[in-house]
Design a protein around this motif. Structure first.
Motif, mmCIF file in Angstrom:
data_model
loop_
_atom_site.group_PDB
_atom_site.id
_atom_site.type_symbol
_atom_site.label_atom_id
_atom_site.label_comp_id
_atom_site.label_asym_id
_atom_site.label_seq_id
_atom_site.Cartn_x
_atom_site.Cartn_y
_atom_site.Cartn_z
ATOM 1 N N GLY A 131 10.977 -62.474 -17.216
ATOM 2 C CA GLY A 131 10.848 -61.055 -17.548
ATOM 3 C C GLY A 131 11.777 -60.155 -16.785
ATOM 4 O O GLY A 131 11.915 -58.975 -17.120
ATOM 5 N N GLU A 132 12.445 -60.700 -15.736
ATOM 6 C CA GLU A 132 13.341 -59.896 -14.911
ATOM 7 C C GLU A 132 14.418 -60.809 -14.331
ATOM 8 O O GLU A 132 14.150 -61.934 -13.937
ATOM 9 C CB GLU A 132 12.552 -59.212 -13.788
ATOM 10 C CG GLU A 132 13.339 -58.243 -12.941
ATOM 11 C CD GLU A 132 12.464 -57.548 -11.900
ATOM 12 O OE1 GLU A 132 11.921 -56.481 -12.211
ATOM 13 O OE2 GLU A 132 12.332 -58.109 -10.794
ATOM 14 N N VAL A 133 15.650 -60.316 -14.281
ATOM 15 C CA VAL A 133 16.760 -61.097 -13.742
ATOM 16 C C VAL A 133 17.580 -60.235 -12.781
ATOM 17 O O VAL A 133 17.517 -59.001 -12.826
ATOM 18 C CB VAL A 133 17.696 -61.621 -14.872
ATOM 19 C CG1 VAL A 133 17.003 -62.680 -15.693
ATOM 20 C CG2 VAL A 133 18.180 -60.471 -15.750
ATOM 21 N N GLN A 134 18.326 -60.901 -11.918
ATOM 22 C CA GLN A 134 19.242 -60.212 -11.008
ATOM 23 C C GLN A 134 20.590 -60.042 -11.730
ATOM 24 O O GLN A 134 21.174 -61.021 -12.195
ATOM 25 C CB GLN A 134 19.444 -61.017 -9.729
ATOM 26 C CG GLN A 134 18.175 -61.187 -8.900
ATOM 27 C CD GLN A 134 17.713 -59.885 -8.288
ATOM 28 O OE1 GLN A 134 18.450 -59.232 -7.565
ATOM 29 N NE2 GLN A 134 16.476 -59.494 -8.596
ATOM 30 N N THR A 135 21.067 -58.811 -11.821
ATOM 31 C CA THR A 135 22.342 -58.535 -12.485
ATOM 32 C C THR A 135 23.212 -57.669 -11.580
ATOM 33 O O THR A 135 22.738 -57.101 -10.594
ATOM 34 C CB THR A 135 22.144 -57.812 -13.830
ATOM 35 O OG1 THR A 135 21.612 -56.495 -13.572
ATOM 36 C CG2 THR A 135 21.206 -58.575 -14.741
ATOM 37 N N TYR A 136 24.482 -57.589 -11.945
ATOM 38 C CA TYR A 136 25.377 -56.657 -11.259
ATOM 39 C C TYR A 136 25.246 -55.288 -11.916
ATOM 40 O O TYR A 136 25.366 -55.161 -13.144
ATOM 41 C CB TYR A 136 26.827 -57.136 -11.353
ATOM 42 C CG TYR A 136 27.081 -58.447 -10.649
ATOM 43 C CD1 TYR A 136 26.915 -58.564 -9.270
ATOM 44 C CD2 TYR A 136 27.468 -59.572 -11.359
ATOM 45 C CE1 TYR A 136 27.142 -59.766 -8.626
ATOM 46 C CE2 TYR A 136 27.701 -60.781 -10.722
ATOM 47 C CZ TYR A 136 27.532 -60.871 -9.355
ATOM 48 O OH TYR A 136 27.750 -62.056 -8.711
ATOM 49 N N ARG A 137 24.997 -54.295 -11.104
ATOM 50 C CA ARG A 137 24.822 -52.941 -11.645
ATOM 51 C C ARG A 137 26.126 -52.438 -12.238
ATOM 52 O O ARG A 137 27.190 -52.554 -11.621
ATOM 53 C CB ARG A 137 24.377 -51.980 -10.536
ATOM 54 C CG ARG A 137 24.065 -50.566 -11.040
ATOM 55 C CD ARG A 137 23.541 -49.690 -9.920
ATOM 56 N NE ARG A 137 24.552 -49.421 -8.915
ATOM 57 C CZ ARG A 137 25.468 -48.445 -9.007
ATOM 58 N NH1 ARG A 137 25.498 -47.663 -10.086
ATOM 59 N NH2 ARG A 137 26.344 -48.262 -8.039
ATOM 60 N N ARG A 138 26.034 -51.915 -13.441
ATOM 61 C CA ARG A 138 27.224 -51.355 -14.072
ATOM 62 C C ARG A 138 27.524 -49.981 -13.471
ATOM 63 O O ARG A 138 26.646 -49.118 -13.418
ATOM 64 C CB ARG A 138 27.023 -51.248 -15.580
ATOM 65 C CG ARG A 138 27.303 -52.552 -16.307
ATOM 66 C CD ARG A 138 26.971 -52.456 -17.782
ATOM 67 N NE ARG A 138 25.544 -52.548 -17.996
ATOM 68 C CZ ARG A 138 24.961 -52.565 -19.196
ATOM 69 N NH1 ARG A 138 25.700 -52.463 -20.274
ATOM 70 N NH2 ARG A 138 23.654 -52.670 -19.319
ATOM 71 N N PRO A 139 28.755 -49.775 -13.004
ATOM 72 C CA PRO A 139 29.083 -48.496 -12.368
ATOM 73 C C PRO A 139 29.018 -47.334 -13.350
ATOM 74 O O PRO A 139 29.247 -47.505 -14.559
ATOM 75 C CB PRO A 139 30.515 -48.706 -11.868
ATOM 76 C CG PRO A 139 31.070 -49.784 -12.739
ATOM 77 C CD PRO A 139 29.913 -50.682 -13.061
ATOM 78 N N VAL A 140 28.724 -46.184 -12.810
ATOM 79 C CA VAL A 140 28.721 -44.947 -13.597
ATOM 80 C C VAL A 140 30.094 -44.291 -13.433
ATOM 81 O O VAL A 140 30.615 -44.178 -12.322
ATOM 82 C CB VAL A 140 27.605 -44.001 -13.132
ATOM 83 C CG1 VAL A 140 27.640 -42.695 -13.930
ATOM 84 C CG2 VAL A 140 26.248 -44.681 -13.262
ATOM 85 N N VAL A 141 30.675 -43.856 -14.542
ATOM 86 C CA VAL A 141 32.022 -43.301 -14.558
ATOM 87 C C VAL A 141 31.963 -41.790 -14.749
ATOM 88 O O VAL A 141 31.200 -41.304 -15.593
ATOM 89 C CB VAL A 141 32.855 -43.928 -15.697
ATOM 90 C CG1 VAL A 141 34.278 -43.388 -15.692
ATOM 91 C CG2 VAL A 141 32.854 -45.444 -15.582
ATOM 92 N N GLY A 142 32.732 -41.066 -13.970
ATOM 93 C CA GLY A 142 32.877 -39.629 -14.173
ATOM 94 C C GLY A 142 34.301 -39.305 -14.599
ATOM 95 O O GLY A 142 35.252 -39.886 -14.075
ATOM 96 N N VAL A 143 34.470 -38.402 -15.563
ATOM 97 C CA VAL A 143 35.793 -38.053 -16.075
ATOM 98 C C VAL A 143 36.023 -36.551 -15.885
ATOM 99 O O VAL A 143 35.218 -35.734 -16.322
ATOM 100 C CB VAL A 143 35.955 -38.433 -17.561
ATOM 101 C CG1 VAL A 143 37.368 -38.106 -18.040
ATOM 102 C CG2 VAL A 143 35.659 -39.917 -17.765
#
Length: 688
Positions: free
Chosen positions: A436-448
């Motif tokens: 039900g839950e896995v460890q993932t790499y957080r996707r970065p948030v981009v600002g423009v």
């Protein structure tokens, strides 16, 4: 040399095993061509340029091909770049020395003196200069900055040397004495070669600021009423280049970028080295998971199936020892896929069963409904009472899916680094084994963020006023980042004021992981991005120029930021050129690999494929080009590449329909129709 004399012929030899395999990796060639064209006073003509690996025989063969041909068909000046250091593979000085008929230690001294005034590490270079037949030969360092400085140090004296080597009578050449020679060459006798080092004039005038030596000029203005004392520098400026100081005003800004020109591969290496590692987070297995990269191996928590199940519609049976099932049997129960209680089945009894349903206790096999005949019904006519089985030699385990036959508990089902897709079944697989839950790499948030007083919202009503430009870059880059699966924050437009820019960037770095700005990275007095990053935010600019077309002023930096928890982290800033085509090309070439690295995607960056040119493509003489193109699938699966049209960096139309960037090397000879080149795919490939 009179103004009516024909130009002296120059040949350039790039010594690099890496560039011999991939010419786009060379940056020194373009820099030296610029020096010859822009600072040679119109006296030179570059007639040939070659690349050879660090192999003595190949270096010598090419030099002899140039030097052993009589002038004017031959060349007056041969410049080599690369292979002059202490590395095991550096053989250029030895290769050239063996060919020289006359040594020229004065030229060597001039180059070393100029470089040593910048950094003591110049003593690590081993230049050689001299004459073979009627050609002057000079070895230059392989680094673009070092090669440029060395050539600038001696360039103005070389016409005189080349004319003498070519056989011109010395008396006429020296008529008028040294003063006339210096005047003709444009050399100030108090300044040596006139290259513009001016470190010890005492007056603080810094006379030669515009020759691109990156030695930290325009800092010694004491006594001129500017309201500040001389700046004290404890490191060589070339080792730690700095952007303009906006406080000093436009008259004292750099006349040339202080940042060395990097090859694209070098720039990508800097991005790989300085982009922060991905952060690991716990993520629920739900519809938001697709696109994430696993940060750990995932093992099954349960068997699939968790019970013995039928793989057909039919009848569960207890197989006798002889396997003979030919007989009429009473139907004692029904087993559906829905959960429920089931009584134990005994030999001589059968139970109707549906696909996927659990076998009743005691059942050992399943007979397909196709191998049976209905004999009688129950009194109400709604259920089967007796069924005849036509099968013989039945074995235990037929038509049964055993416990864990699909996936065994604790077995590896997905590996670290795999990307969860929305169409590949990974979500269903995780759900099936109880994860039900896995460890993932957080996707970065981009600002423009867009910068510039001239920039206005693209959808603002009304006509543009003189000088105004609609903001196309911000919406384009935001759409591109979203298309690649990243959350995007619109940072708006900020004016060309250092205080406003600093405040906006500080706020942005608190809420996003990577900031993309466009505009403000060239050499104008209002180009404030680099100074703000370095001087106001304490950031580090890892590169500020790239040898490519379009996108030369692309800038990559990291800025230290304190999180709400008090931890110090690095945030990434990409300052992209303001021209629309340049911004989109450099986003895909540089920003995307950084985003991929921060989110665990490997390999990072666009997918590279070989393509066949559908027509001729002209090349840029000085810089490798990333040409916007449309790649389609032609006959027999061949990938064909066609240009989107004019490639000027400001030409928005060149973006329309482009799904690839063609990697075209610098050169004088066009690439012909049918030749193969590398292409970086930005989108899906279409059918012709």
């Amino acid at each position: 040399m009179s103004g009516s004399s024909p130009p002296l012929r120059v040949a350039l030899l790039i010594v690099s095993t890496t560039a011999a395999k991939d010419p786009s990796t060379d940056a020194s060639g373009a820099v030296l061509k610029d020096v010859i064209d822009q600072e040679g006073g119109g006296r030179w003509q570059l007639v040939d340029s070659k690349i050879v690996p660090d192999v003595v025989a190949q270096i010598q063969r090419q030099i002899m091909l140039w030097a052993d041909v009589a002038v004017p068909e031959g060349v007056n000046l041969i410049l080599t770049t690369g292979g002059t250091g202490f590395a095991v593979a550096d053989h250029t000085p030895e290769a050239v020395s063996a060919l020289l008929h006359k040594q020229a230690p004065g030229i060597v001294h001039g180059m070393l003196a100029a470089s040593l005034s910048v950094t003591p590490f110049a003593m690590m270079s081993r230049p050689v200069a001299g004459v073979r037949n009627k050609s002057v030969i000079i070895t230059l360092p392989g680094s673009p900055k070092g090669a440029k400085e060395n050539l600038q140090a001696v360039l103005k004296t070389l016409p005189h040397a080349c004319l003498q080597a070519a056989g011109q009578e010395s008396r006429s050449l020296h008529a008028g004495g040294v003063k006339k020679l210096e005047a003709d060459a444009g050399i100030n006798s108090s300044g040596g070669s006139g290259v513009g080092h001016s470190h010890s004039h005492g007056s603080g005038h810094s006379h030669s600021h515009n020759h691109g030596h990156d030695h930290g000029h325009s800092h010694s203005h004491a006594g001129h009423g500017h309201g500040h004392g001389p700046l004290v520098r404890h490191t060589a400026p070339s080792a730690n280049p700095m952007s303009n100081d906006p406080k000093l005003g436009p008259s004292r800004r750099n006349r040339e970028s202080p940042y060395p020109m990097l090859a694209v591969d070098e720039a990508l290496s800097q991005i790989k080295e300085h982009t922060p590692a991905p952060e690991i987070v716990a993520t629920k297995v739900n519809r938001d998971l697709p696109g994430s990269i696993l940060a750990e191996d995932v093992k099954a928590k349960a068997n699939v199936p968790a019970f013995r199940a039928s793989i057909v519609d039919g009848y569960a049976v207890v197989v006798p020892q002889d396997g003979n099932m030919k007989s009429v049997f009473p139907v004692v129960s029904v087993s559906h896929a829905a959960p429920g209680e089931a009584k134990e089945l005994k030999e001589g009894e059968i139970a109707r069963i549906t696909t996927g349903a659990p076998l009743p206790p005691g059942a050992t096999s399943v007979i397909m409904v196709e191998d049976t005949v209905l004999k009688t019904l129950t009194d109400d006519g709604k259920e089967e009472k007796e069924v005849e089985i036509l099968a013989d030699k039945v074995q235990e385990g037929e038509n049964i899916r055993e416990v864990g036959s699909d996936i065994k508990a604790d077995s590896l089902i997905l590996q670290k680094g795999e990307q969860i897709s929305a169409v590949g079944g990974e979500i269903g697989l995780l759900a099936a084994v109880g994860v039900g839950e896995v460890q993932t790499y957080r996707r970065p948030v981009v600002g423009v963020l867009s910068t510039g007083d001239e920039i206005v919202e693209h959808d603002r009503p009304g006509e543009l006023r003189l000088g105004e430009v609609r903001d196309t870059n911000r919406v384009t880059l935001m759409a591109a980042a979203r298309e690649w699966g990243y959350e995007v924050v619109d940072l708006g437009i900020v004016a060309d004021q250092s205080g406003s820019l600093e405040e906006r960037l500080r706020g942005a770095l608190r809420q996003v992981d990577l900031v993309i700005t466009t505009g403000g990275v060239s050499m104008g007095e209002l180009d404030l991005l680099k100074p703000t990053i370095e001087r106001s935010l304490g950031g580090t600019i890892h590169f500020g120029r790239v040898a490519m077309k379009p996108g030369k002023p692309t800038t990559f930096a990291t800025v230290p930021v304190k999180t709400n928890a008090g931890a110090r982290v690095r945030k990434v800033v990409f300052s992209l050129p303001g021209n629309p085509a340049s911004a989109l090309v450099t986003f895909h070439l540089f920003v995307l690999p950084a985003l991929h690295q921060m989110s665990g995607v490997s390999p990072a960056g666009l997918t590279e494929v070989p393509v066949t040119l559908a027509h001729d493509f002209g090349l840029d003489k000085l810089r490798p080009e990333y040409h916007r193109a449309v790649v389609t699938v032609g006959k027999e699966g061949v990938l064909l590449a066609s240009s989107t049209g004019g490639q000027r960096s400001s030409k928005v139309g060149s973006l329309r329909g482009a799904n690839a960037l063609l990697c075209l090397p610098a050169g004088d000879v066009p690439k012909k129709k049918g030749e193969k080149v590398r292409a970086l795919l930005m989108g899906g490939v279409r059918c012709e």
